[in-house]
Design an enzyme around this catalytic site. Structure first.
Site, PDB file in Angstrom:
ATOM      1  N   ASP A 182     -11.923  -0.925 -11.058  1.00 53.66           N
ATOM      2  CA  ASP A 182     -10.654  -0.037 -11.019  1.00 53.66           C
ATOM      3  C   ASP A 182     -10.384   0.533 -12.342  1.00 53.66           C
ATOM      4  OD1 ASP A 182     -10.031  -0.464  -8.367  1.00 53.66           O
ATOM      5  OD2 ASP A 182      -8.714  -2.086  -8.863  1.00 53.66           O
ATOM      6  N   LYS A 241      -1.154  -0.182 -10.086  1.00 52.88           N
ATOM      7  CA  LYS A 241      -1.527   0.387  -9.097  1.00 52.88           C
ATOM      8  C   LYS A 241      -1.341  -0.043  -7.714  1.00 52.88           C
ATOM      9  CE  LYS A 241      -5.281  -1.718  -7.620  1.00 52.88           C
ATOM     10  NZ  LYS A 241      -5.557  -2.425  -6.294  1.00 52.88           N
TER      11      LYS A 241
END
Length: 301
Positions: A135, A10
Site C-alpha cells: 500500500d 485509506k
C-alpha cells in the site's frame, strides 16, 4: 528544522483478489480512497542514526518499523549519512485494514529528502515504496486510485462526489497474512477485470447514488467473526450508500450523504468499545509542512 507530516488513512471502495502469484503474493484489483483520519509525524534531523518514537504501545520502534525501514532505504539510495528522529502520534488504529503503517512510511519517504536536502525523483520514491509494502506507493499520491499488481500499479481516478465516512474499528486481532492464507479462490474463480469507464462514471455520482462495493477478503473475515458481520449488517441497514470491510479488516466503514445521517447511524449501531471516526474523504495521502525547531532532547545530537 522540524517537518510535520499528516499521514492519511485509506479505505477500499472495491477489493478483488485475482489469483495467487508464483512468488506467494496475491494479484489484486482494488480502489483505494484517502480519508481525513490521519497520524501525525514530526521528523527532526540528527547528525547520525535513525530513532523512532511512538505514543502507541503496539507500534514497534526497532528495525521492523516501516518508518525506520523507509529512512534506512532512503539513506542507502541517496548515500546520505545524516540521521533522523521520527515521532509518531497514532490516530489511525493499528493493524486495522486502514493502512496506517504504510501511510507513515510514505510520509517519511516524502519528508526525508526535504529534511536531508537531497533530490529524489518520484519514480525512485515509488520503487522504494513498492519494496516497503503493497500500500505504500498509494500513499505517496493519495486521493482515489485503482491499484493493480500487489498494489503498486496505480491509475488515478476522479474523486467521488463527497459524502461523510463513518469508520468503526472493533477490538479484534486480525492478521492480513492469516486472511490471505485462508482465502479459497477455487480453480474456476476468474473475476472480471475492473471496467475503468464504468467505475469512473459510478464514482462521479457516488454517494448521491449507491456504490457497488465488494471486498473478496470478507469471504474469510466475516464468517470467522460473526459479531463483526452483524455490525456490518447493521450499517448496511442504516441508510448508508455503501457499507463494507476495509482491506483485511477488522475496520468497517459506511458512507452517507449528510453529517446528520452519519451521526444518527453511529448512534443506532452497537459499536461497544470500538474506535469510531466521522469525517470526509481527502485528495491527499500525505501533507507536509514546517514547524519551528524545538529544544533537542539530551542525546539527540
Amino acid at each position: 528544522m522540524i517537518l510535520r507530516a499528516k499521514a492519511h488513512a485509506k479505505v477500499n471502495l472495491h477489493l478483488e483478489v485475482l489469483h495467487r502469484r508464483e512468488d506467494g503474493y496475491h494479484e489484486v484489483e482494488t480502489i483505494l480512497q484517502s480519508v481525513g483520519l490521519h497520524d501525525t509525524l514530526h521528523l527532526r534531523r540528527l547528525r547520525s542514526g535513525i530513532k523512532v518514537r511512538c505514543d502507541h504501545p503496539g507500534v514497534p520502534l526497532d528495525r521492523t518499523n516501516l518508518c525506520w525501514r523507509a529512512a534506512r532505504a532512503l539513506r542507502a539510495h541517496t548515500g546520505v549519512r545524516k540521521g533522523v528522529q521520527i515521532d509518531i502520534h497514532k490516530r489511525i488504529p493499528v493493524a486495522a485494514g486502514l493502512g496506517g503503517g504504510s501511510a507513515d512510511a510514505a510520509a517519511c519517504l516524502l519528508a526525508l529528502p526535504r529534511l536531508w536536502d537531497v533530490q529524489v525523483e518520484p519514480e525512485e520514491l515509488h520503487a522504494l515504496a513498492a519494496r516497503l509494502g503493497a500500500d505504500v506507493p498509494f500513499f505517496l499520491r493519495g486521493g482515489t486510485q485503482l491499484a493493480r499488481g500487489v498494489g503498486e500499479v496505480l491509475t488515478p481516478l476522479s474523486a467521488s462526489g463527497g459524502g461523510w465516512y463513518l469508520i468503526i474499528t472493533p477490538r479484534i486481532e486480525l492478521s492480513t497474512a492469516w486472511v490471505y492464507e485462508h482465502l479459497r479462490m477455487g480453480l474456476t474463480h476468474a473475476p472480471p477485470k475492473v471496467n475503468l469507464a464504468n467505475y469512473k462514471s459510478l464514482l462521479a455520482r457516488f454517494p448521491e447514488r449507491p456504490w457497488p462495493g465488494f471486498n473478496r477478503l470478507g469471504d474469510v473475515v466475516l464468517p470467522a467473526f460473526p459479531a463483526l458481520h452483524r455490525l456490518l449488517l447493521q450499517l448496511q441497514d442504516s441508510g448508508a450508500r455503501l457499507a463494507m470491510l476495509s482491506g483485511s479488516g477488522p475496520s468497517l466503514f459506511a458512507v452517507y450523504l449528510a453529517l446528520e445521517e452519519t451521526e444518527k447511524a453511529k448512534e443506532s449501531v452497537d459499536v461497544g468499545e470500538a474506535f469510531t471516526w466521522i469525517g470526509r474523504s481527502t485528495n491527499f495521502g500525505v501533507e507536509i509542512d514546517c514547524e519551528r525547531e524545538r529544544s533537542p532532547d539530551p542525546g539527540d545530537q
